[in-house]
Design a protein around this motif. Structure first.
Motif, short mmCIF file in Angstrom:
data_model
loop_
_atom_site.label_atom_id
_atom_site.label_comp_id
_atom_site.label_asym_id
_atom_site.label_seq_id
_atom_site.Cartn_x
_atom_site.Cartn_y
_atom_site.Cartn_z
N LEU A 116 0.82 -1.21 0.00
CA LEU A 116 0.00 0.00 0.00
C LEU A 116 0.86 1.26 0.00
O LEU A 116 0.36 2.35 -0.25
N LEU A 117 2.13 1.10 0.31
CA LEU A 117 2.98 2.27 0.55
C LEU A 117 4.02 2.50 -0.54
O LEU A 117 4.40 3.64 -0.80
N VAL A 118 4.52 1.41 -1.11
CA VAL A 118 5.64 1.53 -2.04
C VAL A 118 5.12 1.69 -3.47
O VAL A 118 4.10 1.12 -3.84
N GLU A 119 5.84 2.48 -4.24
CA GLU A 119 5.44 2.72 -5.64
C GLU A 119 5.32 1.40 -6.40
O GLU A 119 6.14 0.50 -6.22
N ARG A 122 8.33 -0.94 -8.07
CA ARG A 122 9.64 -0.60 -7.51
C ARG A 122 9.90 -1.43 -6.26
O ARG A 122 8.96 -1.81 -5.54
N ALA A 125 13.03 0.05 -0.87
CA ALA A 125 14.41 0.54 -0.70
C ALA A 125 14.45 1.51 0.47
O ALA A 125 13.49 2.24 0.72
N PHE A 126 15.57 1.48 1.17
CA PHE A 126 15.72 2.32 2.35
C PHE A 126 16.84 3.33 2.14
O PHE A 126 17.83 3.05 1.45
N VAL B 74 12.02 4.79 4.13
CA VAL B 74 11.74 4.19 2.81
C VAL B 74 11.89 5.25 1.72
O VAL B 74 11.34 6.35 1.83
N THR B 75 12.65 4.92 0.70
CA THR B 75 12.89 5.90 -0.38
C THR B 75 12.04 5.64 -1.61
O THR B 75 12.05 6.44 -2.54
N THR B 76 11.33 4.53 -1.63
CA THR B 76 10.49 4.22 -2.80
C THR B 76 9.01 4.30 -2.46
O THR B 76 8.18 3.66 -3.10
N GLY B 77 8.70 5.08 -1.42
CA GLY B 77 7.30 5.22 -1.02
C GLY B 77 6.53 6.09 -2.00
O GLY B 77 7.08 6.97 -2.66
N ARG B 78 5.24 5.82 -2.09
CA ARG B 78 4.39 6.60 -2.98
C ARG B 78 4.14 7.99 -2.40
O ARG B 78 3.86 8.12 -1.21
N ALA B 81 0.73 8.15 -0.67
CA ALA B 81 0.38 6.98 0.15
C ALA B 81 -0.53 7.33 1.32
O ALA B 81 -1.33 6.50 1.75
N PHE B 110 6.08 11.23 0.45
CA PHE B 110 5.82 10.07 1.31
C PHE B 110 6.00 10.42 2.78
O PHE B 110 5.31 9.91 3.65
#
Lengths: 264, 148
Positions: A116-119, A122, A125-126, B74-78, B81, B110
């Motif tokens: 629900l959160l990550v694009e 993709r 990644a941190f 997190v670097t790839t978050g929408r 979101a 994000f």
């Protein structure tokens, strides 16, 4: 002349950092959040590709159909599939007070997932130094699991199913975070290879003192030969809750939900 | 971790924390006996390990935000979101200078909502009427907001 200095535990003055206290507060927050959940059940296997997420989704929907409040925590942070399997609506996650609202599907199953959160498309990644990222990445994933437990407004639930990734590490993290080790549902396919991998996982569950509710043998009646479900159930003295074919119908899921209700 | 002044045989007290913004962390500890100050300097990997645990050296005075570690790391978050339910009070909310707004605008969507709330809470609790980049810098160091 060698220095003679005291050791860590001999220093007892108040410490403004209070790192143990900060960790303790994190644990209390988890305990408070799941206090309204009657039972946390980890869905695990020692092996990938046996259908843990599929079983979690089908079971949760059947439990919801029986009128019991149920949630799914998708703990497969790197390969989240729960939103699609549960047909979650496309929605932003709502912040309300000190928590995030879980997303609810048409049948009433509450869910939270990294999906629900990550694009889309993709990887997770941190931010952080790329060199030696294996040192800290596991700790960050455990922190994400902790926040999914502590910061999602799960509310009162009969059952919170935690869909674990393959292997045993995330189960150990979950058991560390919860006030008591979660009950476990084990998923296998019929093959002896699967039995070997699941046996290791079940041994870890046993060593951790977590109750095993039973074994589910998935993908039966197809190309996978063997009796892993029966043999594991016998070996660990736990019920074989279901043999699920490749395309189980509603009745199969409902029967599993009923048996699980009896087992738990 | 604790620091011991060997000469005084006293536990040193946390004094100050600095986050230069390059992934490193500096924290000063002072001996309550002789006043000697030592600095702890961590490299980016060590800083990351501490951040991964969701704890802050020197402690924290602010309440943890929901999914604070996830949103902060997190670097790839929408970008879209999260949505706020809008029930938060605007009473006593500090103003944002143009420069601070511009800086906030560079924060990924994000995590932007959380960062904005942390700075606003910090300013409100200290009676700061306007958030400027200088206030943001001070807050970052005081609150241990590496990367925010």
């Amino acid at each position: 002349m060698p220095l003679n200095f005291r050791t860590y535990h001999e220093l007892t003055d108040p410490d403004r950092s209070g790192l143990p206290e900060q960790i303790g507060a994190q644990r209390r927050r988890v305990a408070e959040r799941v206090a309204g959940v009657r039972q946390v059940v980890a869905v695990l296997s020692g092996k990938g590709g046996v259908g843990k997420s599929y079983v979690t989704a089908g079971l949760s929907r059947a439990v919801a159909r029986r009128g019991r409040p149920v949630g799914v925590l998708d703990a497969d942070l790197n390969g989240p599939t729960a939103p699609r399997l549960l047909h979650l609506p496309v929605a932003r996650c709502t912040l309300r007070g000190d928590a995030i609202e879980p997303v609810v599907n048409a049948e009433g199953v509450k869910c939270f997932s990294m999906g629900l959160l990550v694009e889309d498309g993709r990887p997770l990644a941190f931010r952080g130094p790329e060199a030696e990222s294996h040192v800290w990445r596991g700790a960050l994933e455990a922190a994400a699991l902790r926040e999914f437990l502590a910061d999602v407004a799960w509310g009162p639930l009969d059952l919170l199913l935690v869909d674990l990734p393959p292997g045993i590490q995330r189960f150990q993290e979950l058991a560390d975070l919860l006030p008591a080790p979660p009950a476990v549902l084990v998923v296998t396919i019929p093959t002896p290879e699967s039995a070997d991998a699941v046996r290791r996982a079940l041994r870890a569950v046993h060593d951790r003192g977590a109750p095993c509710l039973g074994v589910i043998e998935n993908m039966t009646g197809g190309p996978f030969a063997g009796d892993a479900g029966d043999s594991l159930a016998r070996e660990f003295d736990t019920p074989l809750l279901a043999r699920l074919p490749f395309h189980p119908g509603v009745h199969a899921w409902d029967a599993l939900a009923q048996r699980l209700g009896s087992a738990s | 971790m604790k620091f011991l002044c060997v000469e005084c045989d006293r536990q040193m007290a946390f004094e100050e924390r600095r986050l230069p913004g390059d992934g490193t962390l500096a924290a000063a500890f002072k001996c309550p006996g002789c006043g000697r100050v030592v600095a702890l300097l961590t490299n980016p990997m060590e800083t990351q390990l501490v951040a991964s645990l969701g704890v802050k050296i020197g402690g924290t005075t602010i309440t943890a935000q929901p999914l604070e570690t996830v949103r902060g790391m997190v670097t790839t978050g929408r970008d879209d979101a999260f949505t706020d339910d809008g029930q938060r009070t605007t009473e006593g909310a500090p103003a944002w200078s143009a420069a601070a707004q511009e800086r906030l605008g560079r924060v990924p969507g994000f995590v932007r909502g959380m960062v904005k709330k942390i700075y606003a809470d910090y300013a409100r609790e200290r009676g700061i009427a306007e958030i400027t980049p200088a206030v943001m810098d001070t807050a970052r160091a005081e609150l241990g907001l590496e990367g925010m």
